[in-house]
Design a protein around this motif. Structure first.
Motif, PDB file in Angstrom:
ATOM      1  N   HIS A  67      47.520  61.243  42.866  1.00 28.15           N
ATOM      2  CA  HIS A  67      47.356  61.256  41.407  1.00 28.15           C
ATOM      3  C   HIS A  67      46.239  62.241  41.106  1.00 28.15           C
ATOM      4  N   GLY A  68      46.556  63.299  40.364  1.00 28.35           N
ATOM      5  CA  GLY A  68      45.559  64.327  40.112  1.00 28.35           C
ATOM      6  C   GLY A  68      45.073  64.927  41.419  1.00 28.35           C
ATOM      7  N   LYS A  69      43.750  64.886  41.617  1.00 29.97           N
ATOM      8  CA  LYS A  69      43.155  65.457  42.824  1.00 29.97           C
ATOM      9  C   LYS A  69      42.879  64.401  43.890  1.00 29.97           C
ATOM     10  N   ASP A 140      49.026  62.382  35.419  1.00 30.21           N
ATOM     11  CA  ASP A 140      49.072  63.482  36.382  1.00 30.21           C
ATOM     12  C   ASP A 140      49.705  64.706  35.727  1.00 30.21           C
ATOM     13  N   ALA A 141      49.037  65.853  35.894  1.00 29.55           N
ATOM     14  CA  ALA A 141      49.464  67.064  35.193  1.00 29.55           C
ATOM     15  C   ALA A 141      50.822  67.573  35.638  1.00 29.55           C
ATOM     16  N   LEU A 142      51.297  67.153  36.809  1.00 31.37           N
ATOM     17  CA  LEU A 142      52.591  67.610  37.302  1.00 31.37           C
ATOM     18  C   LEU A 142      53.616  66.482  37.330  1.00 31.37           C
ATOM     19  N   PRO A 147      54.981  67.069  27.175  1.00 32.27           N
ATOM     20  CA  PRO A 147      55.434  68.108  26.236  1.00 32.27           C
ATOM     21  C   PRO A 147      54.306  68.444  25.262  1.00 32.27           C
ATOM     22  N   GLY A 148      54.492  69.528  24.512  1.00 31.44           N
ATOM     23  CA  GLY A 148      53.439  70.016  23.637  1.00 31.44           C
ATOM     24  C   GLY A 148      52.803  68.975  22.735  1.00 31.44           C
ATOM     25  N   PRO A 149      53.584  68.206  21.961  1.00 31.90           N
ATOM     26  CA  PRO A 149      52.970  67.235  21.046  1.00 31.90           C
ATOM     27  C   PRO A 149      52.164  66.151  21.769  1.00 31.90           C
ATOM     28  N   ALA A 150      52.677  65.675  22.902  1.00 32.67           N
ATOM     29  CA  ALA A 150      51.947  64.647  23.647  1.00 32.67           C
ATOM     30  C   ALA A 150      50.675  65.219  24.264  1.00 32.67           C
ATOM     31  N   LEU A 151      50.735  66.471  24.697  1.00 27.85           N
ATOM     32  CA  LEU A 151      49.551  67.120  25.244  1.00 27.85           C
ATOM     33  C   LEU A 151      48.497  67.272  24.143  1.00 27.85           C
ATOM     34  N   ARG A 170      41.484  63.021  30.524  1.00 23.76           N
ATOM     35  CA  ARG A 170      42.531  63.434  29.578  1.00 23.76           C
ATOM     36  C   ARG A 170      43.811  63.837  30.306  1.00 23.76           C
ATOM     37  N   LEU A 171      43.645  64.600  31.391  1.00 24.93           N
ATOM     38  CA  LEU A 171      44.779  65.089  32.175  1.00 24.93           C
ATOM     39  C   LEU A 171      44.276  65.304  33.593  1.00 24.93           C
ATOM     40  N   ALA A 172      44.936  64.714  34.560  1.00 25.04           N
ATOM     41  CA  ALA A 172      44.418  64.724  35.923  1.00 25.04           C
ATOM     42  C   ALA A 172      45.036  65.827  36.762  1.00 25.04           C
ATOM     43  N   GLY A 173      44.164  66.652  37.362  1.00 21.75           N
ATOM     44  CA  GLY A 173      44.636  67.621  38.332  1.00 21.75           C
ATOM     45  C   GLY A 173      44.132  69.030  38.153  1.00 21.75           C
TER      46      GLY A 173
END
Length: 273
Positions: A67-69, A140-142, A147-151, A170-173
């Motif tokens: 998960h992330g890094k 997890d970023a991948l 999608p754009g709105p959720a980001l 906010r966003l992992a990785g």
């Protein structure tokens, strides 16, 4: 520094070459690499860390998760949480310089090598690995690409978009390198406040993040990883290339400091706000 692609490559290598094999021996060269939580400080070592790792001997290695890094590696009923820190890596074969812990599977030993000692191995019951792996992190970023709105909804902040992208809650990785590269792909200036991006920019950034991570994994997945800070080749479009021509338009790449980190971008492809 290992970011999501490097950690995913490590996960795939361990899954392909070790999963399903019996752990026969644990070799501890640096007890301070074994910690009770995600601390980057050697002084936070577990007092009984070597014994906790030795308790895994005899277990069958499961397939690592990420998960992330972060990595989680089950050895049921036990397991390991792993953070590679600034310079950590898993390498097979002869004991390398800066080896902290070795895991022997039959005639093969996998070494946790970490010159800067920010990485950590954290004993954890297998049943709790998934929850502790993701604790405190955003999606997890991948694996959970947004999608754009959720980001956009996760980045309602006036912080510079480059700095915000590195916020693992906010966003992992994403780290310093892949945040800069994704912004270059999306043609977004790294200093624009996150809450000032347009809907079209969020859509472009959503695609760019996934494309950047996938391409980085595909480009590096074979062989041993050598980090850029350790003399490895620079495969990136803008990172570390101040003064060199932009691969897209030829304008010299510029560098600014954001959040205390060097940030590279193309002044023409990524115009200032």
């Amino acid at each position: 520094m290992p970011e999501l692609p490097e950690v995913e490559i490590a996960r795939r290598q361990l899954a392909r070459r070790v999963a399903g094999r019996r752990l026969d021996e644990v070799i501890v060269r640096d007890p301070q690499a074994i910690r009770g939580d995600w601390s980057t400080r050697p002084r936070d070592a577990l007092p009984d860390g070597p014994a906790r790792l030795a308790a895994l001997v005899g277990a069958e290695a499961g397939e690592p998760m990420r998960h992330g890094k972060r990595l989680g590696w089950p050895f049921p009923p036990g397991g390991l949480l792993i953070h590679l820190g600034m310079s950590g890596a898993w390498v097979p074969g002869e004991e390398p310089p800066h080896a902290r812990v070795g895991l022997r599977f039959g005639d093969a030993v996998w070494w946790f090598r970490d010159p800067r000692r920010f990485g950590a191995l954290i004993p954890c019951p297998a049943a709790r690995l998934a929850d502790r792996l993701a604790a405190g992190l955003g999606p997890d970023a991948l694996l959970a690409a947004l999608p754009g709105p959720a980001l956009a909804a996760r980045f309602r902040t006036r912080a510079a978009i480059k700095v915000a992208l590195m916020d693992q809650g906010r966003l992992a990785g994403l780290g310093n390198i892949h945040a800069a590269e994704a912004l270059f792909r999306a043609r977004i200036h790294p200093a624009i406040p996150a809450n000032a991006l347009s809907d079209d920019q969020w859509e472009a950034l959503s695609r760019a993040i996934v494309d950047q991570l996938r391409d980085a994994i595909d480009a590096q997945q074979d062989g041993e990883l050598v980090y850029l800070t350790e003399g490895g080749p620079n495969p990136f479009a803008v990172y570390g290339r101040e003064g060199e021509p932009c691969p897209r338009c030829g304008t010299p790449i510029a560098r600014i400091a954001l959040g205390g980190r060097s940030t590279f971008y193309c002044p023409r492809c990524q115009p200032a706000p």
